[in-house]
Design a protein around this motif. Structure first.
Motif, PDB file in Angstrom:
ATOM      1  N   ALA A 186      49.303  32.549  14.653  1.00  0.00           N
ATOM      2  CA  ALA A 186      50.335  31.842  15.429  1.00  0.00           C
ATOM      3  C   ALA A 186      50.426  32.454  16.820  1.00  0.00           C
ATOM      4  O   ALA A 186      50.864  33.588  16.982  1.00  0.00           O
ATOM      5  CB  ALA A 186      51.682  31.968  14.709  1.00  0.00           C
ATOM      6  N   LYS A 245      47.187  28.730  16.051  1.00  0.00           N
ATOM      7  CA  LYS A 245      48.298  27.757  15.974  1.00  0.00           C
ATOM      8  C   LYS A 245      49.017  27.725  17.309  1.00  0.00           C
ATOM      9  O   LYS A 245      49.475  28.757  17.806  1.00  0.00           O
ATOM     10  CB  LYS A 245      49.267  28.157  14.868  1.00  0.00           C
ATOM     11  CG  LYS A 245      50.487  27.240  14.779  1.00  0.00           C
ATOM     12  CD  LYS A 245      51.280  27.469  13.507  1.00  0.00           C
ATOM     13  CE  LYS A 245      52.386  28.468  13.635  1.00  0.00           C
ATOM     14  NZ  LYS A 245      53.533  28.042  14.452  1.00  0.00           N
ATOM     15  N   THR A 256      62.158  26.807   6.405  1.00  0.00           N
ATOM     16  CA  THR A 256      62.537  27.986   5.607  1.00  0.00           C
ATOM     17  C   THR A 256      63.730  28.716   6.224  1.00  0.00           C
ATOM     18  O   THR A 256      64.318  29.583   5.600  1.00  0.00           O
ATOM     19  CB  THR A 256      61.363  28.974   5.457  1.00  0.00           C
ATOM     20  OG1 THR A 256      60.771  29.148   6.734  1.00  0.00           O
ATOM     21  CG2 THR A 256      60.337  28.470   4.485  1.00  0.00           C
ATOM     22  N   PRO A 292      53.363  30.083   5.885  1.00  0.00           N
ATOM     23  CA  PRO A 292      53.792  31.190   6.752  1.00  0.00           C
ATOM     24  C   PRO A 292      54.526  32.253   5.928  1.00  0.00           C
ATOM     25  O   PRO A 292      54.583  32.132   4.706  1.00  0.00           O
ATOM     26  CB  PRO A 292      54.740  30.506   7.734  1.00  0.00           C
ATOM     27  CG  PRO A 292      55.206  29.270   7.048  1.00  0.00           C
ATOM     28  CD  PRO A 292      54.304  28.982   5.884  1.00  0.00           C
ATOM     29  N   ARG A 351      52.905  38.776   5.020  1.00  0.00           N
ATOM     30  CA  ARG A 351      52.957  40.145   5.530  1.00  0.00           C
ATOM     31  C   ARG A 351      52.048  41.044   4.695  1.00  0.00           C
ATOM     32  O   ARG A 351      52.284  41.235   3.498  1.00  0.00           O
ATOM     33  CB  ARG A 351      54.391  40.712   5.462  1.00  0.00           C
ATOM     34  CG  ARG A 351      55.356  40.089   6.468  1.00  0.00           C
ATOM     35  CD  ARG A 351      54.960  40.430   7.897  1.00  0.00           C
ATOM     36  NE  ARG A 351      55.830  39.818   8.889  1.00  0.00           N
ATOM     37  CZ  ARG A 351      55.634  38.633   9.471  1.00  0.00           C
ATOM     38  NH1 ARG A 351      54.580  37.895   9.129  1.00  0.00           N
ATOM     39  NH2 ARG A 351      56.446  38.190  10.397  1.00  0.00           N
ATOM     40  N   VAL A 357      49.461  31.276   7.603  1.00  0.00           N
ATOM     41  CA  VAL A 357      49.864  31.371   9.010  1.00  0.00           C
ATOM     42  C   VAL A 357      50.392  32.787   9.241  1.00  0.00           C
ATOM     43  O   VAL A 357      51.352  33.205   8.591  1.00  0.00           O
ATOM     44  CB  VAL A 357      50.973  30.347   9.346  1.00  0.00           C
ATOM     45  CG1 VAL A 357      51.445  30.540  10.785  1.00  0.00           C
ATOM     46  CG2 VAL A 357      50.471  28.930   9.138  1.00  0.00           C
ATOM     47  N   GLY A 415      51.575  35.508  12.254  1.00  0.00           N
ATOM     48  CA  GLY A 415      51.888  35.701  13.672  1.00  0.00           C
ATOM     49  C   GLY A 415      51.933  37.162  14.034  1.00  0.00           C
ATOM     50  O   GLY A 415      50.895  37.810  14.247  1.00  0.00           O
ATOM     51  N   ARG A 416      53.156  37.701  14.068  1.00  0.00           N
ATOM     52  CA  ARG A 416      53.374  39.040  14.628  1.00  0.00           C
ATOM     53  C   ARG A 416      52.543  40.179  14.046  1.00  0.00           C
ATOM     54  O   ARG A 416      52.154  41.075  14.805  1.00  0.00           O
ATOM     55  CB  ARG A 416      54.874  39.357  14.589  1.00  0.00           C
ATOM     56  CG  ARG A 416      55.629  38.526  15.622  1.00  0.00           C
ATOM     57  CD  ARG A 416      57.094  38.440  15.340  1.00  0.00           C
ATOM     58  NE  ARG A 416      57.346  37.634  14.144  1.00  0.00           N
ATOM     59  CZ  ARG A 416      58.553  37.376  13.665  1.00  0.00           C
ATOM     60  NH1 ARG A 416      59.616  37.871  14.272  1.00  0.00           N
ATOM     61  NH2 ARG A 416      58.699  36.633  12.588  1.00  0.00           N
ATOM     62  N   PRO A 417      52.229  40.188  12.732  1.00  0.00           N
ATOM     63  CA  PRO A 417      51.402  41.304  12.264  1.00  0.00           C
ATOM     64  C   PRO A 417      50.075  41.391  13.035  1.00  0.00           C
ATOM     65  O   PRO A 417      49.502  42.472  13.174  1.00  0.00           O
ATOM     66  CB  PRO A 417      51.147  40.967  10.789  1.00  0.00           C
ATOM     67  CG  PRO A 417      52.335  40.154  10.393  1.00  0.00           C
ATOM     68  CD  PRO A 417      52.665  39.330  11.618  1.00  0.00           C
TER      69      PRO A 417
HETATM   70  O1  C5P Z   1      55.234  36.171  13.247  1.00  0.00           O
HETATM   71  P1  C5P Z   1      55.216  35.414  11.934  1.00  0.00           P
HETATM   72  O2  C5P Z   1      54.035  35.763  11.055  1.00  0.00           O
HETATM   73  O3  C5P Z   1      56.539  35.511  11.211  1.00  0.00           O
HETATM   74  O4  C5P Z   1      55.008  33.905  12.404  1.00  0.00           O
HETATM   75  C1  C5P Z   1      55.048  32.843  11.499  1.00  0.00           C
HETATM   76  C2  C5P Z   1      54.796  31.560  12.215  1.00  0.00           C
HETATM   77  O5  C5P Z   1      54.962  30.513  11.278  1.00  0.00           O
HETATM   78  C3  C5P Z   1      55.751  31.267  13.367  1.00  0.00           C
HETATM   79  O6  C5P Z   1      55.018  30.498  14.332  1.00  0.00           O
HETATM   80  C4  C5P Z   1      56.817  30.424  12.738  1.00  0.00           C
HETATM   81  O7  C5P Z   1      57.434  29.537  13.647  1.00  0.00           O
HETATM   82  C5  C5P Z   1      56.005  29.646  11.702  1.00  0.00           C
HETATM   83  N1  C5P Z   1      56.755  29.140  10.570  1.00  0.00           N
HETATM   84  C6  C5P Z   1      57.500  29.941   9.720  1.00  0.00           C
HETATM   85  N2  C5P Z   1      58.176  29.382   8.670  1.00  0.00           N
HETATM   86  C7  C5P Z   1      58.108  28.057   8.461  1.00  0.00           C
HETATM   87  C8  C5P Z   1      57.361  27.240   9.301  1.00  0.00           C
HETATM   88  C9  C5P Z   1      56.690  27.812  10.359  1.00  0.00           C
HETATM   89  O8  C5P Z   1      57.543  31.157   9.893  1.00  0.00           O
HETATM   90  N3  C5P Z   1      58.710  27.553   7.418  1.00  0.00           N
END
Ligand code: C5P
Length: 237
Positions: A13, A37, A127, A186, A189, A216, A218-220
Motif C-alpha cells: 500500500a 496499491k 474494518t 489487509p 503484520r 495488502v 502497508g507500514r511494515p
Molecule cells: O499500513 P497498513 O498495513 O495497516 O495498511 C493497510 C492498507 O490497507 C491501508 O492502505 C488501508 O487503507 C487498507 N485497508 C485496511 N483495512 C480495510 C481496507 C483497506 O487497512 N478494511
C-alpha cells in the motif's frame, strides 16, 4: 526455501502524499514481483498519471478508490480506469447487485478491447466500523459478520472477482465461494512488526492459511528503513 516466491501475492500500500515519495518506494521494490496499491491519499495528489508511471516500472496496480455511486456512473468511471491500465479495482458491495454487475461487465468489455481484463473486487464492510456503529448508527439489525458474508455472496453472484476482507472473515467467505474467488486481505503484520492502528492482525502465513489470495501490507514495508528487505522478511517465520 525461496522466500520471494510469494511476493506476487503481496500488494504494497503506497500510502504516501505525493509522486516523489511513491516513486522512491517503487524503485526500491522494483523487480521483487509485488503489486502496488494506489489509494485515495496518493491518488488525490497525483491523479491517474501515477498509475501509468508505476505500470511503466513493471508493477501490477490495485487502484483502491472504493467506488460507490449509481450504476451508470460507476460503470463509466471503471471504463476510464481500465484504460489507464489498472490490474485491480474495487467498488463498495453496498452499492447493490446492479452496480456490481455493471462494474463487472464494464471491466470485462473494456478489458477485452485491451486484451487484458483486470480484476474487480468488492468492499464489504469497512474494518474501521464497529459492531455498535453498524447496528446503532446505520440501523442495520443483522450481525456484522453475517452481513459481510452475505455481501460477499452477493458480490460473487453479481460477477465480481472477489472481495476485500479481514483475514478473520476470510475463512467463512472461502467456505461459501468458489476457490478462484479472490480474497484480498489487509491488516497483515509479520511477527517482527508493530501493529500500528490495526486491531485484528494476522501474520502473512496465517492469512494465506485462512484462504487469502492477496495480502495488502502497508507500514511494515513502507516505513521500514529498508523496504525491500522488509518485503523479503515477510516470509521469515
Ligand atoms: O499500513 P497498513 O498495513 O495497516 O495498511 C493497510 C492498507 O490497507 C491501508 O492502505 C488501508 O487503507 C487498507 N485497508 C485496511 N483495512 C480495510 C481496507 C483497506 O487497512 N478494511
Amino acid at each position: 526455501m525461496d522466500v520471494t516466491k510469494n511476493n506476487h501475492r503481496v500488494i504494497v500500500a503506497l500510502d504516501v502524499p505525493g509522486r516523489e515519495e511513491a516513486l522512491a518506494l517503487a524503485r526500491v521494490l522494483q523487480g521483487s514481483g509485488c503489486w502496488l496499491k494506489v489509494g485515495l491519499e496518493l491518488y488525490s495528489y497525483t491523479g491517474p498519471a501515477m498509475i501509468r508511471e508505476l505500470k511503466a516500472l513493471g508493477f501490477p496496480i490495485f487502484l483502491d478508490l472504493k467506488l460507490h455511486d449509481i450504476p451508470t456512473t460507476v460503470e463509466r468511471a471503471i471504463r476510464g480506469f481500465v484504460q489507464c491500465g489498472v490490474d485491480m479495482i474495487n467498488v463498495h458491495c453496498s452499492g447493490g447487485y446492479d452496480m456490481m454487475a455493471r462494474a463487472a461487465h464494464a471491466v470485462q468489455e473494456e478489458g477485452s478491447k485491451l486484451e487484458r481484463v483486470p480484476k474487480v473486487i468488492g468492499v464489504t464492510v469497512l474494518t474501521s466500523m464497529s459492531e455498535i456503529q453498524f447496528n446503532q448508527e446505520l440501523g442495520i439489525q443483522r450481525n456484522l459478520r453475517d452481513h459481510v458474508v452475505a455481501l460477499a455472496k452477493l458480490a460473487a453472484q453479481a460477477g465480481l472477482d472477489g472481495v476485500v476482507a479481514s483475514a478473520m472473515e476470510a475463512r467463512e467467505i472461502r467456505r461459501i465461494t468458489q476457490p478462484e474467488f479472490l480474497i484480498v486481505t489487509p491488516g497483515i503484520r509479520p511477527t517482527w512488526s508493530e501493529a500500528h492502528d490495526q486491531m485484528r492482525v494476522l501474520t502473512p502465513f496465517e492469512a494465506l492459511a485462512a484462504g487469502s489470495s492477496y495480502l495488502v501490507v502497508g507500514r511494515p514495508i513502507t516505513r521500514a528503513e529498508d523496504p525491500r528487505q522488509a518485503l523479503e522478511r515477510l516470509w521469515l517465520k
